[in-house]
Design a protein around this motif. Structure first.
Motif, PDB file in Angstrom:
ATOM      1  N   UNK A 196     -13.902 -25.820 -30.776  1.00  0.00           N
ATOM      2  CA  UNK A 196     -13.802 -27.173 -31.348  1.00  0.00           C
ATOM      3  C   UNK A 196     -13.269 -27.200 -32.781  1.00  0.00           C
ATOM      4  N   UNK A 197     -13.340 -26.078 -33.493  1.00  0.00           N
ATOM      5  CA  UNK A 197     -12.868 -26.034 -34.885  1.00  0.00           C
ATOM      6  C   UNK A 197     -11.383 -25.739 -34.999  1.00  0.00           C
ATOM      7  N   UNK A 198     -10.730 -25.380 -33.890  1.00  0.00           N
ATOM      8  CA  UNK A 198      -9.296 -25.090 -33.932  1.00  0.00           C
ATOM      9  C   UNK A 198      -8.541 -26.402 -34.079  1.00  0.00           C
ATOM     10  N   UNK A 199      -7.642 -26.441 -35.039  1.00  0.00           N
ATOM     11  CA  UNK A 199      -6.880 -27.649 -35.316  1.00  0.00           C
ATOM     12  C   UNK A 199      -5.954 -27.982 -34.144  1.00  0.00           C
ATOM     13  N   UNK A 200      -5.901 -29.246 -33.752  1.00  0.00           N
ATOM     14  CA  UNK A 200      -5.053 -29.746 -32.660  1.00  0.00           C
ATOM     15  C   UNK A 200      -5.278 -28.993 -31.366  1.00  0.00           C
ATOM     16  N   UNK A 201      -6.528 -28.688 -31.056  1.00  0.00           N
ATOM     17  CA  UNK A 201      -6.850 -27.931 -29.847  1.00  0.00           C
ATOM     18  C   UNK A 201      -6.804 -28.836 -28.621  1.00  0.00           C
ATOM     19  N   UNK A 202      -5.985 -28.478 -27.652  1.00  0.00           N
ATOM     20  CA  UNK A 202      -5.834 -29.265 -26.419  1.00  0.00           C
ATOM     21  C   UNK A 202      -6.260 -28.477 -25.189  1.00  0.00           C
ATOM     22  N   UNK A 203      -6.825 -27.318 -25.377  1.00  0.00           N
ATOM     23  CA  UNK A 203      -7.219 -26.461 -24.259  1.00  0.00           C
ATOM     24  C   UNK A 203      -6.506 -25.127 -24.359  1.00  0.00           C
ATOM     25  N   UNK A 204      -7.067 -24.121 -23.705  1.00  0.00           N
ATOM     26  CA  UNK A 204      -6.486 -22.779 -23.717  1.00  0.00           C
ATOM     27  C   UNK A 204      -5.279 -22.719 -22.791  1.00  0.00           C
ATOM     28  N   UNK A 205      -4.286 -21.938 -23.189  1.00  0.00           N
ATOM     29  CA  UNK A 205      -3.074 -21.791 -22.394  1.00  0.00           C
ATOM     30  C   UNK A 205      -3.386 -20.988 -21.139  1.00  0.00           C
ATOM     31  N   UNK A 206      -2.969 -21.499 -20.004  1.00  0.00           N
ATOM     32  CA  UNK A 206      -3.261 -20.869 -18.726  1.00  0.00           C
ATOM     33  C   UNK A 206      -2.377 -19.646 -18.467  1.00  0.00           C
ATOM     34  N   UNK A 207      -1.348 -19.458 -19.304  1.00  0.00           N
ATOM     35  CA  UNK A 207      -0.425 -18.339 -19.113  1.00  0.00           C
ATOM     36  C   UNK A 207      -0.891 -17.049 -19.783  1.00  0.00           C
ATOM     37  N   UNK A 208      -2.113 -17.017 -20.304  1.00  0.00           N
ATOM     38  CA  UNK A 208      -2.620 -15.835 -20.978  1.00  0.00           C
ATOM     39  C   UNK A 208      -3.199 -14.785 -20.051  1.00  0.00           C
ATOM     40  N   UNK A 209      -3.079 -14.980 -18.735  1.00  0.00           N
ATOM     41  CA  UNK A 209      -3.632 -14.025 -17.768  1.00  0.00           C
ATOM     42  C   UNK A 209      -2.626 -12.933 -17.461  1.00  0.00           C
ATOM     43  N   UNK A 210      -3.122 -11.709 -17.267  1.00  0.00           N
ATOM     44  CA  UNK A 210      -2.248 -10.629 -16.812  1.00  0.00           C
ATOM     45  C   UNK A 210      -2.436 -10.441 -15.306  1.00  0.00           C
ATOM     46  N   UNK A 211      -1.737  -9.479 -14.719  1.00  0.00           N
ATOM     47  CA  UNK A 211      -1.777  -9.277 -13.272  1.00  0.00           C
ATOM     48  C   UNK A 211      -3.127  -8.787 -12.772  1.00  0.00           C
ATOM     49  N   UNK A 212      -3.891  -8.155 -13.644  1.00  0.00           N
ATOM     50  CA  UNK A 212      -5.184  -7.586 -13.257  1.00  0.00           C
ATOM     51  C   UNK A 212      -6.320  -8.604 -13.329  1.00  0.00           C
ATOM     52  N   UNK A 213      -6.057  -9.806 -13.865  1.00  0.00           N
ATOM     53  CA  UNK A 213      -7.100 -10.820 -13.949  1.00  0.00           C
ATOM     54  C   UNK A 213      -7.806 -10.870 -15.285  1.00  0.00           C
ATOM     55  N   UNK A 214      -7.213 -10.299 -16.318  1.00  0.00           N
ATOM     56  CA  UNK A 214      -7.791 -10.362 -17.664  1.00  0.00           C
ATOM     57  C   UNK A 214      -7.110 -11.485 -18.432  1.00  0.00           C
TER      58      UNK A 214
END
Length: 180
Positions: free
Chosen positions: A110-128
């Motif tokens: 909540x403290x991150x400026x202009x936070x609209x949600x985490x980017x869904x593209x941050x996943x790798x092939x292994x599920x991390x």
């Protein structure tokens, strides 16, 4: 002291994921293994004050002593020598991991400026899942007056999920807000 997220995982999240993906065995249900925080300082790590401030910040943020990462081999193009300090890393597991995750979701995001949600593209092939933060000031433990320069770092959520979809479902169940 038991953590709310850990109890929630045992009681609700495993049941929800088991129903969603039709797991036959409870050990198939993905779980969060560790959370790793990394900051690469590069040649700035040669300055003892910068390195010590980074170590202190990570200790305050995580409640755990960080490890100073060293260069494995010399590379002339990058002006590094074998054994040279290059960054800092912390690995959180079990109780410390759940405590950090709870603070991350409820206080930091909540403290991150202009936070609209985490980017869904941050996943790798292994599920991390990996996320990069631009500054350390989003953590309430860090005092603004003690900071000489804003430095970012990465946070990695390591799971036992086989795919990014399973990992996304697991992290959503924990309460991480992702962009739709």
């Amino acid at each position: 002291m038991t953590n709310i997220l850990k109890e929630n995982y045992k009681n609700k999240i495993t049941k929800n994921l088991k129903d969603k993906y039709n797991y036959q065995n409870p050990h198939q249900v993905p779980k969060l293994v560790k959370i790793q925080l990394n900051r690469g300082l590069g040649l700035a790590a040669q300055n003892k004050n910068i390195l010590q401030k980074t170590v202190d910040e990570f200790r305050i943020i995580t409640g755990q002593q960080p490890i100073i990462t060293k260069a494995k081999k010399s590379i002339a193009g990058f002006k590094t020598r074998e054994g040279m300090s290059l960054g800092v890393t912390v690995t959180l597991r079990n109780e410390m991991m759940y405590a950090f995750l709870e603070r991350f979701i409820n206080l930091v995001l909540p403290r991150i400026r202009d936070f609209r949600g985490l980017n869904i593209e941050g996943f790798d092939k292994k599920g991390n899942y990996n996320i990069g933060l631009r500054e350390q000031l989003v953590f309430p433990e860090i005092d603004y007056n003690q900071i000489d320069q804003s430095r970012g770092f990465t946070i990695s959520f390591v799971t036992t999920a086989k795919t990014a979809d399973e990992s996304l479902a697991l992290l959503k169940e924990f309460g991480l807000p992702f962009k739709e």
